[in-house]
Design an enzyme around this catalytic site. Structure first.
Site, PDB file in Angstrom:
ATOM      1  CG  ASP A  52      -2.130  -0.913   1.092  1.00  0.00           C
ATOM      2  OD1 ASP A  52      -2.262  -1.277  -0.204  1.00  0.00           O
ATOM      3  OD2 ASP A  52      -2.746  -1.354   1.951  1.00  0.00           O
ATOM      4  CE  LYS A 132     -15.809  -9.503 -25.812  1.00  0.00           C
ATOM      5  NZ  LYS A 132     -14.821  -8.390 -24.975  1.00  0.00           N
ATOM      6  CE  LYS A 306     -23.422 -14.120 -23.641  1.00  0.00           C
ATOM      7  NZ  LYS A 306     -23.717 -13.223 -22.615  1.00  0.00           N
ATOM      8  CE  LYS A 330     -12.666  -7.908 -29.153  1.00  0.00           C
ATOM      9  NZ  LYS A 330     -11.253  -8.370 -28.725  1.00  0.00           N
TER      10      LYS A 330
HETATM   11  S1  IVH Z   1     -20.625 -13.486 -21.705  1.00  0.00           S
HETATM   12  C1  IVH Z   1     -17.535 -17.500 -20.419  1.00  0.00           C
HETATM   13  N1  IVH Z   1     -21.621 -11.488 -22.563  1.00  0.00           N
HETATM   14  O1  IVH Z   1     -16.332 -10.090 -22.382  1.00  0.00           O
HETATM   15  C2  IVH Z   1     -17.780 -15.818 -20.672  1.00  0.00           C
HETATM   16  N2  IVH Z   1     -19.347 -11.285 -22.129  1.00  0.00           N
HETATM   17  O2  IVH Z   1     -14.205 -12.354 -23.278  1.00  0.00           O
HETATM   18  C3  IVH Z   1     -19.234 -15.708 -20.857  1.00  0.00           C
HETATM   19  N3  IVH Z   1     -18.416  -9.087 -22.104  1.00  0.00           N
HETATM   20  O3  IVH Z   1     -15.259 -11.316 -19.448  1.00  0.00           O
HETATM   21  C4  IVH Z   1     -19.277 -14.014 -20.960  1.00  0.00           C
HETATM   22  N4  IVH Z   1     -20.124  -8.132 -23.065  1.00  0.00           N
HETATM   23  O4  IVH Z   1     -16.324  -8.808 -19.584  1.00  0.00           O
HETATM   24  C5  IVH Z   1     -20.476 -11.881 -22.232  1.00  0.00           C
HETATM   25  N5  IVH Z   1     -22.500  -9.605 -23.877  1.00  0.00           N
HETATM   26  C6  IVH Z   1     -21.570 -10.027 -22.978  1.00  0.00           C
HETATM   27  C7  IVH Z   1     -20.478  -9.383 -22.745  1.00  0.00           C
HETATM   28  C8  IVH Z   1     -19.247 -10.148 -22.262  1.00  0.00           C
HETATM   29  C9  IVH Z   1     -18.870  -7.937 -22.542  1.00  0.00           C
HETATM   30  C10 IVH Z   1     -17.008  -9.261 -21.665  1.00  0.00           C
HETATM   31  C11 IVH Z   1     -17.152  -9.920 -20.456  1.00  0.00           C
HETATM   32  C12 IVH Z   1     -16.013 -11.260 -20.318  1.00  0.00           C
HETATM   33  C13 IVH Z   1     -15.538 -10.804 -21.969  1.00  0.00           C
HETATM   34  C14 IVH Z   1     -15.297 -12.193 -22.632  1.00  0.00           C
END
Ligand code: IVH
Length: 715
Positions: A52, A132, A306, A330
């Site tokens: 710290d 995302k 998903k 991406k």
């Molecule tokens: S689902 C098994 N949904 O992206 C992981 N992730 O690379 C399931 N993220 O760590 C994650 N938007 O911080 C999911 N709609 C979304 C998302 C999302 C951003 C980020 C999240 C995650 C990373 C995955």
């Protein structure tokens, strides 16, 4: 091995910029190593308190020198807390990440892999398609419907307990709405900051002298990792729910169903989320979101697909650390090709000359770009900050065809030059030797911490440069300088724009000129506030020397240096006289200034540059004429044994730094000199002392060891 006594650290307020830069770099490396040992190896080698202390020192340096903050700084990193550490929390279900797809073919492969894995013949797979969000993921654990823990992702297995801070977010319900919620629910999603809030926060950070954040994601992380939840509460953070961890029962059977359930529980979910029935629809979704990306008020870096059916998600499972059932598609870096029409020099707030590329306007990711930063002279030549070649050494010329890129919210950059498109008449850019401001003052290149020539070029016009004037005026009236009540930045800007206050001295003649200016007629002012303003201005016609020196706004002369100069010279007359001599290159005056505690080459060069400009001298003279008294500096303590004595430190000191030794001597009323003469009373010699020790012997000066000196001064 004999252990060497630790040198006490220099007070941060006393660090010069080059010293701060070196120390900042050293601390950054040290913190990174500790973070790695703590977060990744789980084998810390320092106590939390020691850690710290390091981090506090690091943060304090960044606070004083915000220009040292970069996106790579540990203060901006997600795996490190800005203040202290938080309790670790083991995730009941690990928080993993998603694999990336960049091309359409990757998305088709993803869907086919799933089809094969599930051995589905004709069954159609539905996908949830979601933006995302570029924030930080969070796991919220509810027990009996009540929020009990909020944890960051950390390394996926263990995160940090930020519950107290998360409770301050409006988007996170303390209690899940609805009846019959499962006993254990872990709701996961993304904490983010809107672009607008990020810009507003950075403005405030800078005004308060704090380091700005590099992007909204870092500012969200920084805001969340505060020891004091009231700070988090003051930062506008949002949360979108999109996933779950441990659930004692599943309330829905699909991803989109779960999103609906999150909403019923009181969460916000992303309104752009859609159910797609084919790969074509996924790709169309990606295209649509990419098109609307620039218009969204939060950063996104792609879309996520998903498998909608949760039973299928369960069958698909994970390959190492990423799920088979989901992928992140991406966005490509936003790039465009255009022609560089011209290069202009803009003078920034602190006098830095920034070359700006003027482009043939081009659309990049939904925004029209016309300007591009070209950073500095070396960058244009194809040389990076570390002296390494960039763009394989290709220089940038006016008329060149260039590839520009926008990454997220940052200002566009030139990533490449298309040499085969270079026209015959392409013009090499010669960086100006004179500032483009009406004064045409000399341009100098800043020194780096190691004393080498840096890449930043600066205008030396200081107070007289119109581009820098207003910033200096703001510093002049600020609390730490003249502290003029009722003359805030807004009013000052107004007076400046009207041409009523062009330089500090003008503030003191406002009242005399008011029969013509009629300040009381300005909107927002009235007779009383104008009367109060004039009284506040009059109250500052008497000012302490150190404040006055600081208010001059010389580079590298912050409050501490101003105090050292004030104490060193005692009166304005003595200081002013010395500055004029230093500016003329008078060696004795330079040596005298150099002998002062905390004053070195950087400050001397800055004083010389400032008083070497006749515009600056004029401004100072006109200001002094308006004042009643510049109050002499308080003389250092004089009842110590060394008061009035002259001491020279030489060789390496073991218990303190040279700067610190000088500071202590000055504080006790002694003069710390740089060279030994007949007038020297003591020479404090550490190991490795050379010529100064010989000089001392020659003049019969008392020589002390470091310990003897400490005993003499009673420390
Ligand atoms: S689902 C098994 N949904 O992206 C992981 N992730 O690379 C399931 N993220 O760590 C994650 N938007 O911080 C999911 N709609 C979304 C998302 C999302 C951003 C980020 C999240 C995650 C990373 C995955």
């Amino acid at each position: 091995m004999a252990s060497k006594a630790k040198k006490p650290l220099t007070d941060i307020a006393k660090l010069t910029r080059p010293q701060a830069k070196v120390e900042h770099m050293r601390l950054a490396l040290e913190l990174e190593a500790h973070d790695r040992r703590y977060y990744q190896d789980d084998a810390p080698v320092v106590s939390d308190a020691e850690y710290d202390a390091l981090r506090q020192r690091f943060n304090a340096i960044e606070k004083r020198f915000p220009e040292l903050v970069s996106a790579e700084s540990p203060s901006q990193k997600i795996g490190a807390a800005p203040s202290g550490r938080f309790r670790k929390v083991r995730h009941a279900v690990p928080m993993l990440s998603l694999d990336n797809a960049f091309a359409e073919a990757d998305v088709r492969d993803f869907a086919e892999r799933i089809q094969r894995f599930l051995k589905l013949a004709d069954d159609k797979i539905d996908f949830s398609a979601e933006p995302k969000i570029d924030g930080l993921s969070m796991s919220l654990r509810y027990e009996g419907g009540e929020l009990v823990t909020a944890a960051t992702r950390g390394d996926g297995a263990e995160g940090e307990d930020v519950t107290a801070n998360i409770r301050t977010l409006d988007d996170v319900p303390q209690k899940l709405k609805g009846r019959n919620v499962p006993d254990i629910c872990e709701v996961r999603g993304e904490v983010y900051m809107t672009k607008k809030a990020f810009l507003a926060l950075n403005r405030k950070q800078v005004e308060a002298g704090e380091a700005p954040f590099a992007n909204p994601r870092n500012s969200a992380a920084g805001s969340l990792r505060q020891k004091d939840p009231s700070i988090t509460a003051s930062r506008p953070l949002g949360f979108f729910a999109y996933a779950w961890g441990e659930m004692s029962a599943m309330p829905e059977e699909t991803q989109t169903g779960m999103i609906g359930w999150f909403e019923r529980c009181g969460f916000r979910t992303n309104p752009l989320t859609r159910l797609c029935h084919s790969v074509e629809q996924l790709i169309a979704f990606h295209r649509r979101i990419e098109e609307s990306r620039a218009g969204l008020d939060y950063d996104i870096d792609g879309v996520v697909y998903k498998v909608d059916r949760i039973d299928w998600q369960e069958r698909l499972g994970f390959v190492s650390r990423t799920p088979r059932w989901g992928i992140a598609h991406k966005f490509p870096a936003e790039q465009a090709v255009t022609v560089l029409r011209d290069i202009e020099i803009q003078v920034g707030r602190t006098g830095t000359l920034a070359p700006v590329g003027k482009l043939e306007p081009v659309g990049v990711g939904g925004v029209i770009v016309q300007n591009v930063t070209l950073h500095n002279e070396d960058y244009i030549r194809g040389v990076g900050g570390d002296g390494e070649l960039i763009r394989e050494g290709r220089d940038i010329r006016i008329g060149d065809t260039v590839v520009i890129q926008r990454a997220g919210d940052v200002i566009p950059q030139v990533v490449d030059v298309l040499i085969d498109k270079r026209p015959k008449g392409a013009r090499e850019f010669h960086f100006p030797k004179k500032c483009p401001c009406p004064l045409h003052t000399d341009v100098v290149r800043e020194e780096t911490a190691t004393g080498e020539e840096g890449s930043r070029a600066r205008c030396t016009g200081e107070f007289a440069c119109p581009f820098q004037k207003i910033e200096h005026l703001k510093l002049f009236v600020s609390r730490r300088a003249f502290d003029i009540d009722g003359l805030g930045e807004k009013q000052l800007q107004y007076f400046f724009d009207e041409g009523w206050v062009k330089e500090p001295g003008d503030i003191f003649t406002l009242q005399k000129r008011n029969s013509r200016l009629k300040l009381e007629e300005i909107e927002g002012y009235g007779e009383t506030s104008v009367r109060n303003l004039f009284a506040a201005i009059d109250g500052r016609r008497r000012i302490a020397l150190e404040r006055f020196i600081f208010a001059l706004g010389m580079r590298h002369v912050g409050e501490t240096t101003a105090l050292a100069l004030a104490r060193g010279y005692g009166s304005w007359e003595a200081f002013h006289d010395a500055c004029l001599k230093v500016a003329r290159g008078d060696e004795e005056a330079i040596a005298e200034m150099d002998a002062l505690d905390q004053i070195g080459d950087t400050v001397i060069a800055s004083v010389a540059a400032y008083f070497g400009e006749s515009h600056n001298r004029g401004i100072v003279d006109r200001l002094v004429k308006e004042l009643e008294e510049i109050v002499d500096a308080e003389r250092p303590k004089s009842n110590s044994k060394v008061a009035g004595k002259t001491v020279v430190f030489t060789g390496s000191l073991e218990k303190m730094t040279r700067d610190e030794a000088k500071a202590t001597a000055e504080r006790l009323g002694a003069k710390a000199a740089g060279s030994v003469s007949k007038k020297t009373d003591y020479v404090v010699a550490g190991p490795g002392a050379g010529s100064k020790l010989a000089e001392a012997k020659k003049h019969g000066v008392t020589v002390l060891t470091e310990d003897e000196w400490l005993k003499l001064i009673g420390e």
